[in-house]
Design a protein around this motif. Structure first.
Motif, mmCIF file in Angstrom:
data_model
loop_
_atom_site.group_PDB
_atom_site.id
_atom_site.type_symbol
_atom_site.label_atom_id
_atom_site.label_comp_id
_atom_site.label_asym_id
_atom_site.label_seq_id
_atom_site.Cartn_x
_atom_site.Cartn_y
_atom_site.Cartn_z
ATOM 1 N N ARG A 115 1.157 -1.380 0.260
ATOM 2 C CA ARG A 115 0.175 -0.503 -0.263
ATOM 3 C C ARG A 115 1.008 1.155 -0.194
ATOM 4 N N ASP A 116 2.042 1.451 0.759
ATOM 5 C CA ASP A 116 2.553 2.406 1.051
ATOM 6 C C ASP A 116 3.965 2.138 -0.040
ATOM 7 N N VAL A 117 4.319 2.285 -0.967
ATOM 8 C CA VAL A 117 5.947 1.898 -1.584
ATOM 9 C C VAL A 117 6.858 2.921 -1.137
ATOM 10 N N PRO A 118 8.039 1.816 -1.037
ATOM 11 C CA PRO A 118 8.935 2.801 -0.300
ATOM 12 C C PRO A 118 10.076 3.790 -1.470
ATOM 13 N N LYS A 119 10.515 4.709 -0.747
ATOM 14 C CA LYS A 119 11.291 5.590 -1.112
ATOM 15 C C LYS A 119 12.352 5.090 -0.945
ATOM 16 N N PRO A 120 13.346 4.664 -1.495
ATOM 17 C CA PRO A 120 15.051 5.010 -0.598
ATOM 18 C C PRO A 120 16.091 6.568 -0.902
ATOM 19 N N GLY A 121 16.430 6.712 0.221
ATOM 20 C CA GLY A 121 17.461 7.199 -0.231
ATOM 21 C C GLY A 121 19.042 7.249 -0.337
ATOM 22 N N ARG A 122 19.400 6.162 -0.698
ATOM 23 C CA ARG A 122 20.177 5.685 -1.242
ATOM 24 C C ARG A 122 20.151 5.018 -2.637
ATOM 25 N N GLY A 123 21.098 4.915 -3.501
ATOM 26 C CA GLY A 123 21.126 4.693 -5.080
ATOM 27 C C GLY A 123 20.869 2.894 -5.509
ATOM 28 N N ILE A 124 21.697 2.623 -4.694
ATOM 29 C CA ILE A 124 22.262 1.043 -4.747
ATOM 30 C C ILE A 124 21.348 0.390 -3.598
ATOM 31 N N ASN A 125 21.471 -0.974 -3.865
ATOM 32 C CA ASN A 125 20.117 -1.536 -2.135
ATOM 33 C C ASN A 125 19.524 -0.493 -1.448
ATOM 34 N N GLY A 126 18.852 0.184 -2.099
ATOM 35 C CA GLY A 126 18.444 0.825 -1.155
ATOM 36 C C GLY A 126 16.690 0.287 -0.633
ATOM 37 N N ILE A 127 16.531 -1.103 -1.228
ATOM 38 C CA ILE A 127 14.920 -1.541 -0.590
ATOM 39 C C ILE A 127 15.634 -2.837 -0.170
ATOM 40 N N GLU A 128 15.299 -3.118 0.974
ATOM 41 C CA GLU A 128 15.512 -5.254 1.177
ATOM 42 C C GLU A 128 14.278 -5.986 1.530
ATOM 43 N N VAL A 129 13.962 -7.084 0.618
ATOM 44 C CA VAL A 129 12.258 -7.600 0.918
ATOM 45 C C VAL A 129 12.733 -9.031 1.239
ATOM 46 N N GLU A 130 12.959 -8.745 2.708
ATOM 47 C CA GLU A 130 12.777 -10.526 3.447
ATOM 48 C C GLU A 130 11.805 -11.505 3.234
ATOM 49 N N PHE A 131 11.384 -12.277 3.013
ATOM 50 C CA PHE A 131 10.707 -13.241 2.101
ATOM 51 C C PHE A 131 10.838 -15.320 2.652
ATOM 52 N N ALA A 132 10.025 -15.345 2.987
ATOM 53 C CA ALA A 132 10.371 -17.322 3.378
ATOM 54 C C ALA A 132 9.528 -17.477 1.528
ATOM 55 N N ALA A 133 10.299 -18.910 1.460
ATOM 56 C CA ALA A 133 10.156 -19.334 0.514
ATOM 57 C C ALA A 133 10.655 -21.147 0.099
ATOM 58 N N GLY A 134 9.731 -21.605 -1.055
ATOM 59 C CA GLY A 134 9.453 -23.362 -1.085
ATOM 60 C C GLY A 134 8.808 -23.982 -0.361
ATOM 61 N N PHE A 135 8.891 -25.353 -0.936
ATOM 62 C CA PHE A 135 7.778 -25.987 -0.714
ATOM 63 C C PHE A 135 7.480 -26.760 0.309
ATOM 64 N N GLY A 136 8.635 -27.086 0.869
ATOM 65 C CA GLY A 136 8.400 -26.859 2.412
ATOM 66 C C GLY A 136 9.026 -27.657 3.066
ATOM 67 N N GLU A 137 8.654 -28.039 4.382
ATOM 68 C CA GLU A 137 10.156 -28.042 6.084
ATOM 69 C C GLU A 137 11.224 -28.880 4.958
ATOM 70 N N ALA A 138 10.248 -30.162 4.592
ATOM 71 C CA ALA A 138 10.620 -32.324 4.310
ATOM 72 C C ALA A 138 10.854 -32.121 3.094
ATOM 73 N N GLY A 139 10.406 -31.478 1.946
ATOM 74 C CA GLY A 139 10.320 -31.617 0.677
ATOM 75 C C GLY A 139 9.179 -32.792 0.509
#
Length: 189
Positions: A115-139
């Motif tokens: 909803r609120d788009v981040p606006k970075p103040g530094r030009g390189i790698n100014g935004i970091e998105v942390e996420f969990a991905a994968g099919f499952g814990e044990a495959g």
């Protein structure tokens, strides 16, 4: 755009027992090698398909948010977005609210709307998105076709282990492997 693997998988999509059964090995003498080959086969398949077979956490670093407001995450399936950080010109991080965010984690690529788009103040790698991905814990939820492809690749690497130098592994992709993974690959023009 840079993707950083934050954590190793808790478990591989294939177990040593499954691999020993596929290779018709009766002893555990080769388990160390088999574990390394499982990891190599998984990593190769993940690079080919863009899928995350073994659940783990990632960080996606961006210079700026996309103009259309929807971030495409080049890994799938995305299970959840855990944090979005934006850096100011001094390099200080601030957390972006995830209230009202929309995540289409099953899409390829996965899509994130804030909803609120981040606006970075530094030009390189100014935004970091942390996420969990994968099919499952044990495959358990990894498609059987992908497990079969991994077993084929692993068997080829196991058979050729003395033929090529260790730094050239994996040297063989067996016949049929490409056909098994083709429905899961995203090809671009």
């Amino acid at each position: 755009m840079t993707i950083i693997d934050l954590s190793p998988p808790l478990a591989e999509p294939l177990t040593l027992a499954e691999v020993r059964a596929h290779l018709r090995l009766d002893t555990e003498d080769e388990d160390e090698l088999l574990a390394a080959l499982i990891t190599a086969a998984r990593e190769h398949l993940e690079r080919e398909t863009g899928l995350v077979l073994a659940a783990r956490d990632f960080r996606l670093c961006l210079d700026q948010w996309p103009a259309d407001g929807i971030l495409k995450i080049p890994r799938a399936p995305v299970r959840e977005v855990t944090a979005v950080l934006v850096y100011d010109g001094a390099g200080d991080a601030a957390s972006v609210s995830l209230d009202g965010h929309l995540l289409d984690g099953q899409a390829r690529p996965a899509r994130l709307y804030l909803r609120d788009v981040p606006k970075p103040g530094r030009g390189i790698n100014g935004i970091e998105v942390e996420f969990a991905a994968g099919f499952g814990e044990a495959g358990a939820s990894v498609p059987e076709t992908l497990k079969r492809a991994m077993l084929l690749h692993l068997a080829a690497m196991f058979a050729c282990r003395g033929v090529v130098a260790p730094d050239a592994q994996p040297a063989v992709v067996p016949l049929g492997y490409d056909r098994l993974i083709a429905p899961f690959c995203r090809r671009g023009l």
